[in-house]
Design a protein around this motif. Structure first.
Motif, PDB file in Angstrom:
ATOM      1  N   ASN A 119     -69.448 -37.962 -89.132  1.00 26.93           N
ATOM      2  CA  ASN A 119     -70.319 -37.332 -90.394  1.00 26.93           C
ATOM      3  C   ASN A 119     -71.668 -37.578 -90.429  1.00 26.93           C
ATOM      4  N   ILE A 123     -71.393 -32.858 -88.478  1.00 29.26           N
ATOM      5  CA  ILE A 123     -70.340 -31.941 -87.793  1.00 29.26           C
ATOM      6  C   ILE A 123     -69.300 -30.985 -88.958  1.00 29.26           C
ATOM      7  N   SER A 124     -69.110 -31.615 -90.064  1.00 29.93           N
ATOM      8  CA  SER A 124     -68.389 -30.927 -90.861  1.00 29.93           C
ATOM      9  C   SER A 124     -69.290 -29.674 -91.205  1.00 29.93           C
ATOM     10  N   LEU A 125     -70.375 -29.793 -91.711  1.00 30.65           N
ATOM     11  CA  LEU A 125     -71.418 -28.696 -91.989  1.00 30.65           C
ATOM     12  C   LEU A 125     -71.596 -27.707 -90.850  1.00 30.65           C
ATOM     13  N   ILE A 127     -69.054 -27.021 -88.896  1.00 28.54           N
ATOM     14  CA  ILE A 127     -67.815 -26.360 -88.814  1.00 28.54           C
ATOM     15  C   ILE A 127     -67.749 -25.386 -89.897  1.00 28.54           C
ATOM     16  N   ASP A 128     -68.449 -25.519 -91.094  1.00 29.61           N
ATOM     17  CA  ASP A 128     -68.227 -24.603 -92.115  1.00 29.61           C
ATOM     18  C   ASP A 128     -69.287 -23.625 -91.718  1.00 29.61           C
ATOM     19  N   GLU A 156     -60.571 -40.024 -88.573  1.00 35.12           N
ATOM     20  CA  GLU A 156     -60.324 -39.247 -89.632  1.00 35.12           C
ATOM     21  C   GLU A 156     -61.001 -37.765 -89.547  1.00 35.12           C
ATOM     22  N   LEU A 157     -62.339 -37.865 -89.224  1.00 37.65           N
ATOM     23  CA  LEU A 157     -63.179 -36.462 -88.941  1.00 37.65           C
ATOM     24  C   LEU A 157     -62.635 -35.966 -87.592  1.00 37.65           C
ATOM     25  N   LYS A 160     -59.605 -34.075 -88.493  1.00 40.25           N
ATOM     26  CA  LYS A 160     -59.618 -32.787 -89.357  1.00 40.25           C
ATOM     27  C   LYS A 160     -60.266 -31.630 -88.411  1.00 40.25           C
ATOM     28  N   LEU A 161     -60.730 -31.938 -87.415  1.00 39.50           N
ATOM     29  CA  LEU A 161     -61.520 -31.124 -86.417  1.00 39.50           C
ATOM     30  C   LEU A 161     -60.162 -30.537 -85.611  1.00 39.50           C
ATOM     31  N   THR A 164     -58.128 -28.034 -88.135  1.00 38.04           N
ATOM     32  CA  THR A 164     -59.140 -26.990 -88.523  1.00 38.04           C
ATOM     33  C   THR A 164     -58.987 -25.908 -87.029  1.00 38.04           C
ATOM     34  N   LYS A 245     -76.334 -26.034 -96.153  1.00 40.09           N
ATOM     35  CA  LYS A 245     -75.176 -24.978 -96.290  1.00 40.09           C
ATOM     36  C   LYS A 245     -75.700 -23.817 -96.230  1.00 40.09           C
TER      37      LYS A 245
END
Length: 277
Positions: A119, A123-125, A127-128, A156-157, A160-161, A164, A245
Motif C-alpha cells: 500500500n 497501488i489501491s489509488l 487501481i481506483d 491482503e492487497l 484484493k487485486l 478486482t 484521488k
C-alpha cells in the motif's frame, strides 16, 4: 580492510564499525527517508561515518529538517540504467511480439506499474484511478508486475487485486509475477504509460528510470528523489501525493487523450538534459 561500505541498514553499519573501528566507514543509503530513523540511530550514523552516500539529495535534506543534522562528507550517486538495453529503439523493436504474447491489441492503451505489492506504493489509488478512466476509454488496460517476489508484499492487497481483476473481467487488469530485470524490456515494450504512486519514500525508482530510458511517459508522485529525476510536464508528470484521488485520474486522462503528448514526454527524456546518462 581500509574502507568498509555498509548498505542501507543501521545495524549493519554499527556492527561493521565495532568490528573494525580503525577502518574508514562509508554508509550507502538507498531511499529518501533517512530522517525517519530514530534520533539515537541517526546521530550515531552522522557522528561515526567517515562518509555518507545517498541516491538522492532529498535524503540529506530530510535528515537536516527532522534532526538538524549535516555531515561534512556526503555524496549523491544516482541509480544507473543500462541505456544500451533499456532504450526507445529496443522498446519499439519488441512491441509487436510483446503485445501478442500478452494478448493485447494495437489500439489498447496500457498503463504499467512494476514493483512491490504494498500500500505504500499507492497501488489501491492506481487501481481506483484506472477504473475511473476505464469508464471513459474502454481500450485502457492496466498491468501490475511484481507479485510474489518480495517478502514485504502485502498479501491482503495482492488478493484484493486478484478479486478486482476478476470482477472487472476480460483481462482489463493483468497481474504478472516477478520478472527478471533483463526481461523487463519486453514489459516496457507493451506499455504506453508508467505510473508510480509512492506515498512516503522513494529514491530513484529503477522502474521509472528504465521506463524513461525506453521513451515511456511517466506519472509519479512528488515524493523523495522522484522530483530530482523528473521535470514536471517536460520529462514526466508529477502529482501531489496528498491529492492523488483528484490528480492521478486527471493525469492519466490527459495522457490517454493526447497521444502526441505521450510521445513527446518520452522523447524529451532522451533528447534533453532532463535525464542524465
Amino acid at each position: 580492510p581500509d574502507i568498509i561500505i555498509s548498505h542501507v541498514h543501521y545495524y549493519l553499519f554499527r556492527c561493521a564499525k565495532r568490528a573494525a573501528p580503525k577502518s574508514k566507514h562509508i554508509f550507502y543509503f538507498h531511499s529518501s527517508n533517512l530522517g525517519d530513523w530514530n534520533q539515537n540511530e541517526i546521530r550515531f550514523l552522522y557522528s561515526k561515518a567517515d562518509g555518507i552516500i545517498s541516491i538522492c539529495n532529498f535524503a540529506f535534506q530530510d535528515a537536516k529538517e527532522k534532526h538538524n543534522l549535516t555531515h561534512p562528507n556526503t555524496e549523491v550517486v544516482y541509480n544507473g540504467v543500462d541505456t544500451n538495453y533499456f532504450s526507445m529503439q529496443k522498446r519499439k523493436e519488441n512491441r509487436k511480439l510483446s503485445r501478442l504474447t500478452y494478448g493485447l491489441n494495437d489500439e489498447d492503451i496500457v498503463i504499467l506499474y512494476a514493483g512491490r505489492i504494498h500500500n505504500s506504493k499507492g497501488i489501491s489509488l492506481i487501481i481506483d484511478a484506472f477504473i475511473d478512466c476505464y469508464e471513459i476509454n474502454k481500450n485502457l488496460k492496466l498491468i501490475i508486475v511484481g507479485s510474489g517476489h518480495s517478502k514485504y508484499d502485502d498479501q491482503e492487497l495482492a488478493n484484493k487485486l486478484i478479486r478486482t481483476s476478476s470482477e472487472i473481467g476480460g483481462g482489463i487488469i493483468k497481474l504478472i509475477d516477478w520478472v527478471d530485470n533483463y526481461e523487463m524490456i519486453n514489459i516496457y515494450a507493451l506499455a504506453d504509460i508508467s505510473i508510480l504512486a509512492s506515498l512516503n519514500a522513494e529514491g530513484n525508482s529503477l522502474f521509472i528510470m528504465e521506463s524513461m530510458a525506453c521513451g515511456l511517459p511517466v506519472i509519479c508522485t512528488n515524493v523523495g528523489g522522484l522530483t530530482e529525476i523528473i521535470t514536471n510536464n517536460k520529462t514526466g508528470i508529477l502529482v501531489n501525493k496528498d491529492n492523488l484521488k483528484d490528480e492521478l485520474p486527471r493525469a492519466i486522462e490527459r495522457l490517454i487523450e493526447d497521444e502526441p503528448l505521450r510521445v513527446q514526454l518520452g522523447e524529451n527524456v532522451n533528447t534533453t538534459d532532463g535525464f542524465e546518462i
